[in-house]
Design a protein around this motif. Structure first.
Motif, PDB file in Angstrom:
ATOM      1  N   LEU A  66    -126.378  49.123 -57.149  1.00 32.54           N
ATOM      2  CA  LEU A  66    -125.155  48.318 -57.178  1.00 32.54           C
ATOM      3  C   LEU A  66    -125.008  47.832 -58.606  1.00 32.54           C
ATOM      4  N   LEU A  67    -123.968  48.269 -59.289  1.00 31.37           N
ATOM      5  CA  LEU A  67    -123.737  47.910 -60.682  1.00 31.37           C
ATOM      6  C   LEU A  67    -122.566  46.942 -60.743  1.00 31.37           C
ATOM      7  N   ILE A  68    -122.838  45.736 -61.253  1.00 28.55           N
ATOM      8  CA  ILE A  68    -121.799  44.712 -61.369  1.00 28.55           C
ATOM      9  C   ILE A  68    -121.524  44.531 -62.851  1.00 28.55           C
ATOM     10  N   TRP A  69    -120.277  44.790 -63.269  1.00 32.70           N
ATOM     11  CA  TRP A  69    -119.955  44.688 -64.687  1.00 32.70           C
ATOM     12  C   TRP A  69    -118.602  44.060 -64.904  1.00 32.70           C
ATOM     13  N   ASP A  70    -118.310  43.764 -66.175  1.00 32.73           N
ATOM     14  CA  ASP A  70    -117.045  43.094 -66.489  1.00 32.73           C
ATOM     15  C   ASP A  70    -115.900  44.108 -66.492  1.00 32.73           C
ATOM     16  N   GLY A  71    -114.714  43.640 -66.800  1.00 32.53           N
ATOM     17  CA  GLY A  71    -113.523  44.485 -66.721  1.00 32.53           C
ATOM     18  C   GLY A  71    -113.176  45.199 -68.003  1.00 32.53           C
ATOM     19  N   SER A  72    -114.144  45.489 -68.834  1.00 31.47           N
ATOM     20  CA  SER A  72    -113.873  46.191 -70.090  1.00 31.47           C
ATOM     21  C   SER A  72    -113.142  47.511 -69.828  1.00 31.47           C
ATOM     22  N   GLU A  95    -119.043  47.388 -58.916  1.00 29.56           N
ATOM     23  CA  GLU A  95    -118.251  46.200 -58.579  1.00 29.56           C
ATOM     24  C   GLU A  95    -117.891  45.497 -59.875  1.00 29.56           C
ATOM     25  N   GLN A  96    -116.703  44.926 -59.926  1.00 31.73           N
ATOM     26  CA  GLN A  96    -116.243  44.256 -61.131  1.00 31.73           C
ATOM     27  C   GLN A  96    -116.343  42.738 -60.975  1.00 31.73           C
ATOM     28  N   LEU A  97    -116.832  42.080 -62.028  1.00 25.01           N
ATOM     29  CA  LEU A  97    -116.863  40.620 -62.060  1.00 25.01           C
ATOM     30  C   LEU A  97    -115.432  40.083 -62.115  1.00 25.01           C
ATOM     31  N   LEU A 104    -121.577  34.247 -64.452  1.00 26.41           N
ATOM     32  CA  LEU A 104    -122.022  35.060 -63.321  1.00 26.41           C
ATOM     33  C   LEU A 104    -122.759  36.320 -63.759  1.00 26.41           C
ATOM     34  N   ASN A 105    -122.753  36.609 -65.056  1.00 22.70           N
ATOM     35  CA  ASN A 105    -123.326  37.845 -65.577  1.00 22.70           C
ATOM     36  C   ASN A 105    -124.678  37.555 -66.228  1.00 22.70           C
ATOM     37  N   PRO A 106    -125.796  37.975 -65.589  1.00 21.41           N
ATOM     38  CA  PRO A 106    -127.111  37.698 -66.168  1.00 21.41           C
ATOM     39  C   PRO A 106    -127.312  38.359 -67.529  1.00 21.41           C
ATOM     40  N   ASP A 107    -126.602  39.441 -67.797  1.00 29.95           N
ATOM     41  CA  ASP A 107    -126.695  40.106 -69.098  1.00 29.95           C
ATOM     42  C   ASP A 107    -126.230  39.192 -70.236  1.00 29.95           C
ATOM     43  N   GLU A 108    -125.294  38.291 -69.959  1.00 28.39           N
ATOM     44  CA  GLU A 108    -124.795  37.383 -70.993  1.00 28.39           C
ATOM     45  C   GLU A 108    -125.907  36.497 -71.539  1.00 28.39           C
ATOM     46  N   GLY A 109    -126.836  36.097 -70.673  1.00 30.59           N
ATOM     47  CA  GLY A 109    -127.969  35.292 -71.126  1.00 30.59           C
ATOM     48  C   GLY A 109    -128.855  36.068 -72.084  1.00 30.59           C
TER      49      GLY A 109
END
Length: 140
Positions: A66-72, A95-97, A104-109
């Motif tokens: 399950l890949l959750i990513w932004d709307g780029s 799935e899109q954030l 909500l995006n752990p990658d941002e940390g």
């Protein structure tokens, strides 16, 4: 981004560096068990390069993803849709954030830590020189 610098009290520090378009681009993902997948390249990422990263994830991670990513826009390109149609959708669900939800995006940390701590005051030329030195040391 300059994180820390030094100047005598009362004198604003001025950093003189040549302006270039030199950069590194990166893409990453974090698994629920904490594994970090990171890819760095000198060119900007486009949808085809994202497909390459997704292929790596499919090779390295077993089972459904399950890949959750932004709307780029590079996440919505026809190359991504074609990749899913060719069979990747059997294991890969995207799935899109929400519109703007970095919290909500752990990658941002991870990116925040890298920019402010590990790579603060580092330019691409310095990074490349450091990487080259590490590669040479590893070969010795």
């Amino acid at each position: 981004m300059a994180v820390r610098t030094w100047a005598p009290r009362g004198q604003t520090p001025v950093l003189r560096v040549p302006l270039t378009r030199d950069h590194l681009s990166a893409i990453s993902g974090i698994t629920p068990d904490g594994r970090l997948f990171l890819q760095v390249r000198p060119a900007s990422y486009d949808a085809q390069a994202v497909v390459g990263f997704l292929r790596v994830l499919l090779r390295k991670i077993r089972g459904p993803i399950l890949l959750i990513w932004d709307g780029s826009p590079i996440h919505r390109g026809h190359e991504i849709k074609d990749f899913l149609k060719r069979g990747a959708a059997k294991r890969l669900h995207l799935e899109q954030l929400p519109g703007y939800a970095p919290d909500l995006n752990p990658d941002e940390g991870i990116w925040n830590y890298l920019k402010r701590v590990e790579l603060g005051n580092v330019c691409c030329a310095v990074y490349r020189a450091h990487s080259s030195q590490r590669a040479l040391a590893a070969q010795a």
